[in-house]
Design a protein around this motif. Structure first.
Motif, PDB file in Angstrom:
ATOM      1  N   CYS A  34       0.862  -1.176   0.000  1.00  0.00           N
ATOM      2  CA  CYS A  34       0.000   0.000   0.000  1.00  0.00           C
ATOM      3  C   CYS A  34       0.898   1.225   0.000  1.00  0.00           C
ATOM      4  CB  CYS A  34      -0.949   0.002   1.198  1.00  0.00           C
ATOM      5  SG  CYS A  34      -0.134   0.017   2.808  1.00  0.00           S
ATOM      6  N   GLN A  35       0.417   2.309  -0.590  1.00  0.00           N
ATOM      7  CA  GLN A  35       1.240   3.493  -0.764  1.00  0.00           C
ATOM      8  C   GLN A  35       0.344   4.690  -1.062  1.00  0.00           C
ATOM      9  OE1 GLN A  35       3.687   2.704  -4.219  1.00  0.00           O
ATOM     10  NE2 GLN A  35       1.948   2.611  -5.590  1.00  0.00           N
ATOM     11  N   PRO A  36       0.896   5.918  -0.923  1.00  0.00           N
ATOM     12  CA  PRO A  36       0.091   7.105  -1.252  1.00  0.00           C
ATOM     13  C   PRO A  36      -0.089   7.301  -2.750  1.00  0.00           C
ATOM     14  CG  PRO A  36       2.269   7.737  -0.466  1.00  0.00           C
ATOM     15  CD  PRO A  36       2.170   6.267  -0.282  1.00  0.00           C
ATOM     16  N   ASP A  37       0.835   6.769  -3.567  1.00  0.00           N
ATOM     17  CA  ASP A  37       0.713   6.907  -5.020  1.00  0.00           C
ATOM     18  C   ASP A  37      -0.289   5.894  -5.557  1.00  0.00           C
ATOM     19  OD1 ASP A  37       2.708   8.927  -5.173  1.00  0.00           O
ATOM     20  OD2 ASP A  37       4.254   7.385  -5.028  1.00  0.00           O
ATOM     21  N   GLU A  38      -0.666   6.082  -6.831  1.00  0.00           N
ATOM     22  CA  GLU A  38      -1.543   5.119  -7.505  1.00  0.00           C
ATOM     23  C   GLU A  38      -0.705   4.080  -8.234  1.00  0.00           C
ATOM     24  OE1 GLU A  38      -4.742   4.676  -7.366  1.00  0.00           O
ATOM     25  OE2 GLU A  38      -5.033   6.368  -5.999  1.00  0.00           O
ATOM     26  N   PRO A  39      -1.062   2.789  -8.124  1.00  0.00           N
ATOM     27  CA  PRO A  39      -2.194   2.253  -7.363  1.00  0.00           C
ATOM     28  C   PRO A  39      -1.919   2.261  -5.866  1.00  0.00           C
ATOM     29  CG  PRO A  39      -0.914   0.472  -8.292  1.00  0.00           C
ATOM     30  CD  PRO A  39      -0.292   1.730  -8.810  1.00  0.00           C
ATOM     31  N   SER A  40      -2.935   2.607  -5.082  1.00  0.00           N
ATOM     32  CA  SER A  40      -2.751   2.702  -3.642  1.00  0.00           C
ATOM     33  C   SER A  40      -2.634   1.329  -2.992  1.00  0.00           C
ATOM     34  CB  SER A  40      -3.919   3.474  -3.022  1.00  0.00           C
ATOM     35  OG  SER A  40      -5.156   2.827  -3.305  1.00  0.00           O
ATOM     36  N   LEU A  41      -3.176   0.286  -3.662  1.00  0.00           N
ATOM     37  CA  LEU A  41      -3.122  -1.072  -3.146  1.00  0.00           C
ATOM     38  C   LEU A  41      -2.733  -2.035  -4.255  1.00  0.00           C
ATOM     39  CD1 LEU A  41      -6.376  -1.183  -0.982  1.00  0.00           C
ATOM     40  CD2 LEU A  41      -4.042  -1.363  -0.095  1.00  0.00           C
ATOM     41  N   GLY A  42      -2.007  -3.081  -3.881  1.00  0.00           N
ATOM     42  CA  GLY A  42      -1.634  -4.109  -4.847  1.00  0.00           C
ATOM     43  C   GLY A  42      -1.365  -5.419  -4.143  1.00  0.00           C
ATOM     44  N   LEU A  43      -1.763  -6.510  -4.766  1.00  0.00           N
ATOM     45  CA  LEU A  43      -1.539  -7.829  -4.197  1.00  0.00           C
ATOM     46  C   LEU A  43      -1.383  -8.818  -5.335  1.00  0.00           C
ATOM     47  CD1 LEU A  43      -1.450  -9.942  -1.914  1.00  0.00           C
ATOM     48  CD2 LEU A  43      -3.953 -10.000  -1.978  1.00  0.00           C
ATOM     49  N   ALA A  44      -0.325  -9.623  -5.283  1.00  0.00           N
ATOM     50  CA  ALA A  44      -0.071 -10.603  -6.331  1.00  0.00           C
ATOM     51  C   ALA A  44       0.570 -11.848  -5.739  1.00  0.00           C
ATOM     52  CB  ALA A  44       0.841 -10.019  -7.417  1.00  0.00           C
ATOM     53  N   VAL A  45       0.275 -12.972  -6.365  1.00  0.00           N
ATOM     54  CA  VAL A  45       0.917 -14.240  -6.038  1.00  0.00           C
ATOM     55  C   VAL A  45       1.856 -14.574  -7.191  1.00  0.00           C
ATOM     56  CG1 VAL A  45       0.580 -16.705  -5.635  1.00  0.00           C
ATOM     57  CG2 VAL A  45      -1.017 -15.054  -4.651  1.00  0.00           C
ATOM     58  N   THR A  46       3.128 -14.790  -6.882  1.00  0.00           N
ATOM     59  CA  THR A  46       4.125 -15.008  -7.916  1.00  0.00           C
ATOM     60  C   THR A  46       4.900 -16.288  -7.649  1.00  0.00           C
ATOM     61  OG1 THR A  46       5.793 -13.716  -6.733  1.00  0.00           O
ATOM     62  CG2 THR A  46       4.391 -12.535  -8.299  1.00  0.00           C
ATOM     63  N   LEU A  47       5.394 -16.877  -8.718  1.00  0.00           N
ATOM     64  CA  LEU A  47       6.304 -18.012  -8.648  1.00  0.00           C
ATOM     65  C   LEU A  47       7.589 -17.575  -9.324  1.00  0.00           C
ATOM     66  CD1 LEU A  47       6.941 -20.945  -7.960  1.00  0.00           C
ATOM     67  CD2 LEU A  47       5.992 -21.600 -10.182  1.00  0.00           C
ATOM     68  N   GLY A  48       8.608 -17.319  -8.521  1.00  0.00           N
ATOM     69  CA  GLY A  48       9.829 -16.739  -9.074  1.00  0.00           C
ATOM     70  C   GLY A  48       9.535 -15.328  -9.566  1.00  0.00           C
ATOM     71  N   THR A  49       9.711 -15.106 -10.868  1.00  0.00           N
ATOM     72  CA  THR A  49       9.412 -13.811 -11.472  1.00  0.00           C
ATOM     73  C   THR A  49       8.114 -13.833 -12.270  1.00  0.00           C
ATOM     74  OG1 THR A  49      10.759 -14.371 -13.418  1.00  0.00           O
ATOM     75  CG2 THR A  49      11.855 -13.191 -11.627  1.00  0.00           C
ATOM     76  N   ASP A  50       7.383 -14.948 -12.217  1.00  0.00           N
ATOM     77  CA  ASP A  50       6.130 -15.071 -12.966  1.00  0.00           C
ATOM     78  C   ASP A  50       4.942 -14.791 -12.058  1.00  0.00           C
ATOM     79  OD1 ASP A  50       7.417 -15.813 -15.345  1.00  0.00           O
ATOM     80  OD2 ASP A  50       7.513 -17.905 -14.693  1.00  0.00           O
ATOM     81  N   GLU A  51       4.093 -13.876 -12.473  1.00  0.00           N
ATOM     82  CA  GLU A  51       2.897 -13.565 -11.717  1.00  0.00           C
ATOM     83  C   GLU A  51       1.814 -14.585 -12.050  1.00  0.00           C
ATOM     84  OE1 GLU A  51       1.287  -9.357 -10.837  1.00  0.00           O
ATOM     85  OE2 GLU A  51       0.044 -10.082 -12.489  1.00  0.00           O
ATOM     86  N   LEU A  52       1.290 -15.264 -11.034  1.00  0.00           N
ATOM     87  CA  LEU A  52       0.254 -16.274 -11.231  1.00  0.00           C
ATOM     88  C   LEU A  52      -1.148 -15.687 -11.068  1.00  0.00           C
ATOM     89  CD1 LEU A  52       1.827 -19.249  -9.233  1.00  0.00           C
ATOM     90  CD2 LEU A  52       2.134 -18.662 -11.648  1.00  0.00           C
ATOM     91  N   PHE A  53      -1.348 -14.952  -9.969  1.00  0.00           N
ATOM     92  CA  PHE A  53      -2.650 -14.369  -9.677  1.00  0.00           C
ATOM     93  C   PHE A  53      -2.452 -12.949  -9.153  1.00  0.00           C
ATOM     94  CE2 PHE A  53      -2.852 -18.930  -8.830  1.00  0.00           C
ATOM     95  CZ  PHE A  53      -3.917 -19.332  -9.624  1.00  0.00           C
ATOM     96  N   TRP A  54      -3.441 -12.088  -9.385  1.00  0.00           N
ATOM     97  CA  TRP A  54      -3.442 -10.767  -8.775  1.00  0.00           C
ATOM     98  C   TRP A  54      -4.848 -10.481  -8.254  1.00  0.00           C
ATOM     99  CZ3 TRP A  54      -6.373  -6.633 -10.829  1.00  0.00           C
ATOM    100  CH2 TRP A  54      -6.931  -6.851 -12.096  1.00  0.00           C
TER     101      TRP A  54
END
Length: 248
Positions: A34-54
């Motif tokens: 979470c942060q003051p900039d946009e996007p204010s929220l982010g969540l991801a599931v990754t395997l190594g450098t590959d993003e599986l789910f967000w």
């Protein structure tokens, strides 16, 4: 300012998952920021450098990233209501730290590094996808735009979310569907929040014949240089032998 840095909560689910076809261990991780900039929220599931789910916070639902994954979401994913509670805690902690450290700590920022390349072997007149890989993002707040011969392009553009790499740096992908023409110069422009400069990566569509001509010229030059060096070597041997016979 220090509290305005990204807050990252990384949960390592397990380590040493074997990568397909390699002996390198992979890490399955779930990262919330979470942060003051946009996007204010982010969540991801990754395997190594590959993003599986967000996680889509506006829709309170998980979204699979890779088309190879089955359509059913794994039951091990955190329930949406729990994700929203974690997000509320992260934002509350961010506000607390902001009040406690405002104007006392400097905010760390990374300079994005962009790489631009075609997804498939390029061929003029055939549809392809250009990939813009942006690395060393910190905080995860960058704007990625595309241009073709300097003209902004918005059609056929898709972006991914942010994938945490290592500590608090992130990567992000952007894609542009194209049908390249000879000499067309494509550029990926990355603008980071809080910075007065942009990072630009270029890719130029070329005729296959031009590449073949270039390689032919380079090979010819290498062969010519090799011939010259061989003749020089023979000449040196002759000179040394002649001096030996004449006593120097």
């Amino acid at each position: 300012m220090g509290a305005e840095a990204v807050l990252v909560a990384a949960g390592w689910l397990w380590v040493a998952l074997g990568a397909a076809g390699t002996d390198e261990p992979q890490v399955l991780s779930e990262v919330l920021f979470c942060q003051p900039d946009e996007p204010s929220l982010g969540l991801a599931v990754t395997l190594g450098t590959d993003e599986l789910f967000w996680f889509n916070f506006s829709g309170s639902s998980w979204v699979r990233r890779l088309p190879e994954l089955p359509p059913e979401l794994p039951p091990e994913l955190e329930a949406p209501e729990l994700v929203l509670k974690d997000a509320e805690f992260c934002q509350a902690l961010l506000a607390l730290l902001t009040n406690a450290t405002s104007e006392q700590l400097a905010q760390a920022r990374g300079i994005p590094v962009a790489k631009l390349f075609p997804l498939q072997p390029p061929a003029l007149g055939k549809p392809n996808t250009l990939v813009c890989l942006v690395e060393n993002i910190s905080p995860p707040a960058v704007d990625i735009t595309w241009r073709a011969d300097g003209v902004p392009v918005t059609r056929g553009v898709t972006h991914t979310g942010y994938t945490a790499i290592g500590g608090v740096t992130f990567t992000r992908f952007s894609y542009l569907r194209v049908t390249p023409g000879a000499g067309t110069a494509y550029s990926c422009v990355v603008t980071s929040a809080g910075l007065n400069s942009s990072t630009v990566a270029y890719w130029v569509a070329q005729e296959a014949g031009d590449t073949e001509t270039l390689w032919t010229a380079l090979c010819g030059a290498a062969m010519a240089l090799g011939t010259v060096m061989a003749l020089m070597g023979i000449a040196m041997v002759v000179v040394v032998a002649w001096r030996g016979r004449t006593g120097g």
